[in-house]
Structure formats: structure tokens, C-alpha cells
Design a protein around this motif. Structure first.
Motif, PDB file in Angstrom:
ATOM      1  N   LEU A 157       9.380   6.945 -31.181  1.00  0.00           N
ATOM      2  CA  LEU A 157      10.087   5.752 -31.341  1.00  0.00           C
ATOM      3  C   LEU A 157      11.188   5.608 -32.039  1.00  0.00           C
ATOM      4  O   LEU A 157      12.260   4.929 -31.894  1.00  0.00           O
ATOM      5  CB  LEU A 157       8.976   4.805 -32.015  1.00  0.00           C
ATOM      6  N   ALA A 161      14.797   4.249 -31.192  1.00  0.00           N
ATOM      7  CA  ALA A 161      15.556   3.226 -32.002  1.00  0.00           C
ATOM      8  C   ALA A 161      16.936   3.980 -32.293  1.00  0.00           C
ATOM      9  O   ALA A 161      18.065   3.092 -32.301  1.00  0.00           O
ATOM     10  CB  ALA A 161      14.561   3.159 -33.259  1.00  0.00           C
ATOM     11  N   ILE A 164      19.205   3.512 -28.963  1.00  0.00           N
ATOM     12  CA  ILE A 164      19.753   2.206 -28.767  1.00  0.00           C
ATOM     13  C   ILE A 164      20.652   1.660 -29.877  1.00  0.00           C
ATOM     14  O   ILE A 164      21.591   0.979 -29.622  1.00  0.00           O
ATOM     15  CB  ILE A 164      18.449   1.100 -28.502  1.00  0.00           C
ATOM     16  N   ALA A 379      15.089   1.738 -19.748  1.00  0.00           N
ATOM     17  CA  ALA A 379      13.776   1.302 -19.174  1.00  0.00           C
ATOM     18  C   ALA A 379      13.790   1.599 -17.637  1.00  0.00           C
ATOM     19  O   ALA A 379      12.613   1.920 -17.095  1.00  0.00           O
ATOM     20  CB  ALA A 379      13.749  -0.256 -19.800  1.00  0.00           C
ATOM     21  N   PHE A 412       6.027   7.419 -24.173  1.00  0.00           N
ATOM     22  CA  PHE A 412       5.836   5.887 -24.496  1.00  0.00           C
ATOM     23  C   PHE A 412       4.496   5.500 -24.745  1.00  0.00           C
ATOM     24  O   PHE A 412       4.023   4.404 -24.298  1.00  0.00           O
ATOM     25  CB  PHE A 412       6.357   5.211 -22.972  1.00  0.00           C
ATOM     26  N   THR A 414       1.974   3.971 -27.529  1.00  0.00           N
ATOM     27  CA  THR A 414       2.425   3.056 -28.821  1.00  0.00           C
ATOM     28  C   THR A 414       1.638   3.754 -29.884  1.00  0.00           C
ATOM     29  O   THR A 414       1.519   2.705 -31.142  1.00  0.00           O
ATOM     30  CB  THR A 414       1.754   1.753 -28.437  1.00  0.00           C
TER      31      THR A 414
ATOM     32  N   PHE B 153      13.000  -5.513 -35.194  1.00  0.00           N
ATOM     33  CA  PHE B 153      13.502  -4.367 -34.247  1.00  0.00           C
ATOM     34  C   PHE B 153      12.479  -3.397 -34.018  1.00  0.00           C
ATOM     35  O   PHE B 153      12.310  -3.271 -32.623  1.00  0.00           O
ATOM     36  CB  PHE B 153      14.861  -3.644 -35.160  1.00  0.00           C
ATOM     37  N   ILE B 154      11.771  -2.938 -34.893  1.00  0.00           N
ATOM     38  CA  ILE B 154      10.799  -1.843 -34.428  1.00  0.00           C
ATOM     39  C   ILE B 154       9.340  -2.481 -33.792  1.00  0.00           C
ATOM     40  O   ILE B 154       8.919  -2.051 -32.890  1.00  0.00           O
ATOM     41  CB  ILE B 154      10.409  -1.258 -35.747  1.00  0.00           C
ATOM     42  N   TYR B 156       9.574  -5.291 -32.018  1.00  0.00           N
ATOM     43  CA  TYR B 156       9.761  -5.665 -30.494  1.00  0.00           C
ATOM     44  C   TYR B 156      10.107  -4.433 -29.858  1.00  0.00           C
ATOM     45  O   TYR B 156       9.948  -4.257 -28.655  1.00  0.00           O
ATOM     46  CB  TYR B 156      11.072  -6.548 -30.544  1.00  0.00           C
ATOM     47  N   LEU B 157      10.542  -3.338 -30.258  1.00  0.00           N
ATOM     48  CA  LEU B 157      10.869  -2.032 -29.585  1.00  0.00           C
ATOM     49  C   LEU B 157       9.484  -1.455 -29.022  1.00  0.00           C
ATOM     50  O   LEU B 157       9.296  -1.022 -28.084  1.00  0.00           O
ATOM     51  CB  LEU B 157      11.584  -0.959 -30.483  1.00  0.00           C
ATOM     52  N   ARG B 158       8.379  -1.829 -29.940  1.00  0.00           N
ATOM     53  CA  ARG B 158       7.174  -1.286 -29.640  1.00  0.00           C
ATOM     54  C   ARG B 158       6.684  -2.020 -28.392  1.00  0.00           C
ATOM     55  O   ARG B 158       6.179  -1.719 -27.384  1.00  0.00           O
ATOM     56  CB  ARG B 158       6.092  -1.190 -30.594  1.00  0.00           C
ATOM     57  N   PHE B 161       9.165  -3.373 -25.557  1.00  0.00           N
ATOM     58  CA  PHE B 161       9.856  -2.236 -24.661  1.00  0.00           C
ATOM     59  C   PHE B 161       9.096  -1.080 -24.465  1.00  0.00           C
ATOM     60  O   PHE B 161       8.653  -0.832 -22.927  1.00  0.00           O
ATOM     61  CB  PHE B 161      10.801  -1.518 -25.375  1.00  0.00           C
TER      62      PHE B 161
END
Lengths: 415, 270
Positions: A157, A161, A164, A379, A412, A414, B153-154, B156-158, B161
Motif C-alpha cells: 500500500l 501511495a 501515485i 489499475a 492488492f 487489503t 488519501f490512504i 480511498y487508496l484502499r 483502488f
């Protein structure tokens, strides 16, 4: 120079404290219970006790969990098993033991949650026979849950980040160096100038509704950012803006934004705090007031940008009934259909967030938009590769494709 | 004020009075406070009709209901903000004296000096009332906006995305045992292989075309433009389905209000 030295010193101390916290080698809280020595706690010997009871810290949490694991009793068999249940006992600091869980036969682990990292904990696991005789394991050594500052499980993650975020910074710098960044046309935003011009010609005000959520919602932030650009143009055209809001913080932010826009446009004297007024936090009270304003003041243009809920259609229909040009935008999928049905132009989802960059054309905003497009490109590629790997892997059991699928699923994930 | 308006208002007051008396009389056998209860139900029905009158056009009754609603709710939320946030959350964690004063249980174990940070920022916000130091109120505002952006940011990234991408890893060939087997067992059953595959194809192309529509760095022309058009069509079909679903929910709200008028107020339905 002094500022630089102070900043460097501060950062050094900060990094030192942080690194010592992260990399300090602390004694492992993992303790193995010596089940062979302690049999004094045994109440009735009808089943063998659990062995190798281990307790260790749950990694990457706020010091709230401990993991227990053990080897089940040798009498815990699938067929003709003598163990009916396992009971987990906890001793907090030096208090008496308390039952915290009962687990079915075959269990060999347990996670104790909602602990306090300032307390110490010891555990006992009892194997219980069908006649309710408990055979206790030995008590573990006292253990304190540890807090970790960095969750290394989220490494991917962080990497995403970073990619991006890095793309955003790269494009901002490119734009600042004068590189022309292309952004496709967004129909709803092309109409903004026309809508403000119409209000000016008709001599009627412009109504700006920033949704009903507070400043901690990104849609409200986007609405306030767009407001800056719209207010600048309104100041240029010397038109009136009316902005009833449902949150006090939004009122403060909107006033600041409009004030700055009027100052930038060279008309600070035309600004008035009355342009933005607080109505009420109550959802439908706010809607009743805005509807009243619409039918009484008959604005030529209505902007409905931000987070909307059940009030979206009521507002949009009232705006439609007075013949105003309506430009709406929200990222709430359930409300978009109403805006599409009742408004002239609708910014769908991310178009709302792209609007501020599109309208301003500033390097910072455009760079941010381009950086987000890098995320979308990633994506698309990942989805394409992932779907091909899953399809071929499932249909023909190709090892390489299964490996690709596993890799992408890990990245990917979570968790 | 026009004569017609005065007559309508007097008529409404008379009807309200009669309704109140009749409702109170009907409640005498069920409650002790029948006059107050009768007034509450009649007034709620009156306000409901006032709000509904907006469907005809803006009028004094709607204005009355609107201003009452706004005034009462603004005061209510102001009061709620103080009693739930400051008295309910802050004071029990920071001050025993104030906890005793407001008669709320003191929780010394929850004390944290960081609680004074929002208090300080809140005071800074109030400084905007001063002309001299009003500019300081921008600091807490900047703090709120900055932390919101960082947190989201984090988040919504999770959620928008990573979760969306991983949820799109669907097999385009489900239970695949060859083309011959596929055609020989072709069925339109909702649990069959064909429907499962069709569903996955729609998900895959729908997501891909949807992302292309929201791609701002490239002109939507040629193949890219075609994919973008498919993307917006898929979005519109989704919105259409969502529209119907939500309208059904709104109808149930209307039914609730009409039930109140006909059952609680007029007692026409049991």
C-alpha cells in the motif's frame, strides 16, 4: 541559516527517536509454558493437558492483542476424542484468573483482543473432559502487548501511495517547468462560464450549494476549491452569489475562499460576509430553507456540488422548476441519477475532483490530476493482467499464470 | 396583507382549533395528557400539510413551517454540539471540577493531554470574531483540511483502488471444460455457466471502460473514445437501476407521512 540548523536538529532528533523506537531490540515476549513440570493445577486427571503453550505479541497493532498457540491434548482425537472443550483463562497483572473463551476440540490458537498495553497478562489453557474435569496447562510468563509504530503488512500500500504520490509530484514539477499538460474537455465545466454569464445578463444571483457534509469530506473540499474559481469569475462579472450552508466550518472556509477570490479579482470592497450564511445542521431543515431561497430569489444559476443525500432530488427539482441553469456534481453513486435527471450538467464522480484543476489550469492542480491518471493507468494494466492470469490459471491450470495471480492477489490485498 | 390571505389564515386557524378539540376528545380514554397530546398530533399534521403546500407554490404556511424548522433545528444542533461534544466527551476526560459541575461521571483513566489540542484549535476558530487577529482562524481550518486530505488519501487508496482492482480479478471462463462441453451444456439458468461467464465479462469490460471514461489525460477519440462511450453507457444503465430503486425508498417515506395523517391524526385507518 538559523532556521535551517534548527530544522536539521529537530529532524535529526525526530528521526533518532523514531528509529530507536522502530529498530530497538526488545526481549521477545514469546514465552513457552513448561507443561511437563507443573501438574499441581490439575483438578481431575481424565484427559491429557495441552502442551507447548506459547503467547506472543500480535504484530503491527496498537498494543491491544496477544496471540496464543498450543499443541492440543493427545486425547483430542477426531474419533473417540475425550476433550469436549478448551477453556482459555487470563490473569491480568496479579489478579485472579478469568475465563475469556471456550473453544471447540481441535483448536490450537486464540487471539486475545482489546487489551491494555500497560498491563501484563498470563494465560492458562484447560483441556476439559466430557465429565467437565479441567486439566490445566502451566501458566505462561507475564507478557505485555507491544505497540508497533509501522505496519509492515501494508508495504505494498505504501509502495502504491509512493508511486501515485511520486507521479503527482513529477507532473507538478513538469507543469511548473512550463510543460503543457493536456486535460480532455469536461462538458459540465465548459458550461460554468456560460452559466455565470447568464446570471449576469439576467441580473439574478447565483446559488452555490456545497452539499451537507462538513470540511472533513473530500467532496466538500472539492466544492470549496471549485468555489474559489467560480467566485473569482463572479467578482469579475460583478454578479451576486448566495451560499447557504449547513455546517459552520464550511461557512468559515467558504467566506475565506470567496474573500480571497474577490481580493484576487481586484474587488475586495464588493465582498460581504452575508454572501455565505449558516442555516442549520438539520438535513431537511436546510433543504426547506434552500428551497425557499430558490423560489423567492429565483437565481439564474444553481451549483449543487459536494456530498448530497436524500435531499438531492428535492433541491434539483426545485431548481429546475424556477428555470435555473443547474450544474451539479457529487461522488455519491446513489444521488447521481437524480442530478442527471433534473440538472443541465452533471459532474460524475471523479469529474468533481478534476473540476478544480480543469477550471484553474494551475500547475499544482493539473499535476495532481495527471498523477491520478497514472494510478488509473496502473489499475487498468493490473486488471487486464489479473483477469488474463485468473482466466488461464483457472481454465487450464497453468503454473506461471497461477503464480502471477497469487502475486497480484498478495499485492492488492487489503489486509 | 391581501384580504384573501387573511381569510385563508383565519380559516386555517379555525380548522386547527376544531381539529385540536376533536383530537383531544378522542384521546380522553387513552391518555391523561390528552389536551397536550391532541395539540402535538394536530400541530405535527398541520406542519406536514404546510410543507406539502409547497407543491402548489411558495406561501405563508410553507414559510412558517420552514422558519420554525430551521430555527428549532439550528438551536437543537447548537445545544447538541455543546452537550454531546463538550460536556459529553471532553469534560469527563479532562476536568473533575467541571464534571461535577455538569453532573457527568469523571473518567480520569481516559485523560489525555492531546484532548486540549482540539480545544485550542476551537478557540483559534472563534478568533475570527476579532478583526485584529481574525486571520489566526485560518490555522485550524488549514489543519482540518490538511489532516482530512492525508487520512482520506490512504482510506480511498484502499477502498476505491486496491479493493476495486482486486474485486475485478474475475475469470472470463468459468468451470471451463472445452468449447464443445460449453455449447452442449448451454443454459440460461441464473446459476449456470453461461450466466456466470456473461456476468464476469460485463464486470471486466464495464470496469475497464468506466476507468477509461474517467481518464482525463487523453482525448476520447478512436478506440479510446469508443471504450469511453461504452463506459458512460454502463454508468447510465447503473444510474437508471439505482434511480428506480431509490424512488421506491422515497415512496415509502411518503407512505409513512400519509399513514401519519390518516391514522394518527384523522383516525380513518386502524
Amino acid at each position: 541559516m538559523r532556521l535551517l540548523i534548527h530544522t536539521t536538529l529537530f529532524l535529526s532528533v525526530f528521526i533518532f527517536i523514531g528509529s530507536s523506537r522502530i529498530f530497538s531490540v526488545e526481549p521477545s515476549p514469546q514465552v513457552q509454558a513448561d507443561t511437563l513440570v507443573n501438574t499441581a493445577d490439575t483438578v481431575g486427571v481424565s484427559v491429557a493437558p495441552v502442551t507447548s503453550l506459547l503467547v506472543d505479541d500480535y504484530k503491527y497493532d496498537n498494543g491491544e492483542q496477544l496471540n496464543l498457540s498450543w499443541v492440543p491434548s493427545i486425547d483430542d482425537q477426531l474419533i473417540d476424542g475425550k476433550v469436549s472443550v478448551y477453556r482459555v483463562y487470563r490473569i491480568t497483572n496479579d489478579s485472579t484468573r478469568e475465563l475469556i473463551a471456550e473453544l471447540p476440540p481441535g483448536s490450537n490458537s486464540f487471539t486475545d483482543k482489546n487489551l491494555n498495553r500497560h498491563d501484563t497478562y498470563r494465560y492458562i489453557v484447560a483441556a476439559v473432559s466430557a465429565s467437565d474435569d479441567e486439566v490445566l496447562s502451566t501458566t505462561t510468563e507475564p507478557v505485555q502487548p507491544q505497540r508497533e509504530w509501522i505496519n509492515f503488512r501494508r508495504g505494498y500500500l505504501f509502495l502504491l501511495a509512493l508511486i501515485i504520490g511520486g507521479a503527482v509530484i513529477y507532473y507538478i514539477q513538469s507543469a511548473r517547468r512550463g510543460k503543457k499538460l493536456f486535460v480532455r474537455k469536461i462538458a459540465g465545466l465548459e458550461a460554468v462560464d456560460e452559466a455565470i454569464g447568464r446570471a449576469t445578463e439576467m441580473g439574478r444571483p447565483i446559488l452555490y450549494i456545497p452539499g451537507i457534509l462538513d470540511m472533513d469530506d473530500v467532496q466538500t473540499l472539492a466544492a470549496i476549491t471549485i468555489l474559489g474559481r467560480v467566485a473569482h469569475q463572479i467578482a469579475d462579472y460583478d454578479t451576486k452569489i448566495r451560499m447557504p450552508v449547513s455546517r459552520s466550518l464550511v461557512m468559515t472556509a467558504a467566506r475565506e475562499t470567496i474573500k480571497t477570490a474577490y481580493q484576487t479579482a481586484g474587488r475586495p470592497d464588493q465582498y460581504s460576509d452575508d454572501m455565505v450564511s449558516y442555516v442549520t445542521d438539520e438535513q431537511f431543515g436546510y433543504v426547506a430553507a434552500v428551497d425557499g431561497i430558490m423560489v423567492r430569489e429565483k437565481p439564474a444559476t444553481v451549483f449543487l456540488l459536494g456530498a448530497f443525500f436524500a435531499e438531492s432530488l428535492i433541491l434539483a427539482e426545485t431548481g429546475n422548476s424556477i428555470g435555473a441553469i443547474q450544474i451539479a456534481g457529487t461522488a455519491r453513486p446513489a444521488q447521481l441519477p437524480f442530478f442527471i435527471a433534473a440538472c443541465d450538467f452533471t459532474l460524475i464522480g471523479e469529474e468533481l475532483f478534476a473540476a478544480s484543476a480543469y477550471l484553474s489550469g494551475e500547475p499544482k492542480a493539473l499535476g495532481s490530476l495527471k498523477g491520478q491518471d497514472v494510478g488509473k493507468a496502473i489499475a487498468m494494466i493490473v486488471i487486464l493482467v489479473g483477469v488474463i492470469a485468473v482466466t488461464i490459471g483457472n481454465a487450464w491450470d497453468v503454473k506461471f499464470m497461477n503464480d502471477v495471480k497469487d502475486m497480484l492477489t498478495t499485492i492488492f490485498s487489503t489486509q | 396583507m391581501k384580504r384573501t390571505t387573511v381569510l385563508v389564515m383565519v380559516g386555517a386557524i379555525v380548522i386547527f382549533g376544531i381539529s385540536w378539540v376533536l383530537k383531544s376528545m378522542s384521546l380522553t380514554s387513552t391518555t391523561d395528557h390528552y389536551i397536550a397530546k391532541g395539540f402535538a398530533i394536530t400541530f405535527a399534521a398541520f406542519l406536514t400539510l404546510c410543507i406539502f403546500s409547497f407543491l402548489y407554490k411558495d406561501n405563508p404556511f410553507y414559510k412558517f413551517a420552514e422558519h420554525l424548522f430551521v430555527g428549532v433545528s439550528a438551536a437543537f444542533w447548537m445545544s447538541m454540539g455543546f452537550w454531546s461534544t463538550i460536556v459529553g466527551n471532553l469534560i469527563p476526560r479532562v476536568s473533575e471540577t467541571l464534571s461535577n459541575y455538569f453532573k457527568v461521571p469523571y473518567h480520569p483513566e481516559s485523560y489525555n493531554p492531546f484532548y486540549f489540542l482540539p480545544v485550542f484549535l476551537g478557540i483559534l476558530l472563534l478568533l475570527r470574531l476579532s478583526r485584529k487577529v481574525g486571520w489566526v482562524s485560518r490555522w485550524p481550518l488549514a489543519f482540518i483540511v490538511g489532516t482530512t486530505a492525508g487520512f482520506n488519501f490512504i482510506r480511498y487508496l484502499r477502498s476505491d483502488f486496491i479493493e476495486q482492482v482486486s474485486a475485478t480479478f474475475v475469470p472470463l471462463l468459468v468451470d471451463w471444460q472445452g468449447i464443445g462441453h460449453f455449447f452442449s451444456n448451454l443454459s440460461l439458468s441464473s446459476t449456470g455457466q453461461f450466466v456466470a461467464m456473461l456476468s464476469n465479462w460485463v464486470i471486466f469490460f464495464g470496469v475497464l471502460c468506466g476507468i477509461i471514461y474517467f481518464f482525463f489525460s487523453k482525448e476520447h477519440k478512436g478506440v479510446f473514445g469508443g471504450a469511453s462511450k461504452i463506459g458512460i453507457w454502463i454508468l447510465m444503465i447503473t444510474f437508471g437501476a439505482s434511480f428506480g430503486y431509490t424512488v421506491m425508498g422515497r415512496i415509502s417515506l411518503l407512505v409513512g407521512r400519509i399513514t401519519f395523517l390518516f391514522k394518527d391524526w384523522l383516525s380513518l385507518i386502524s
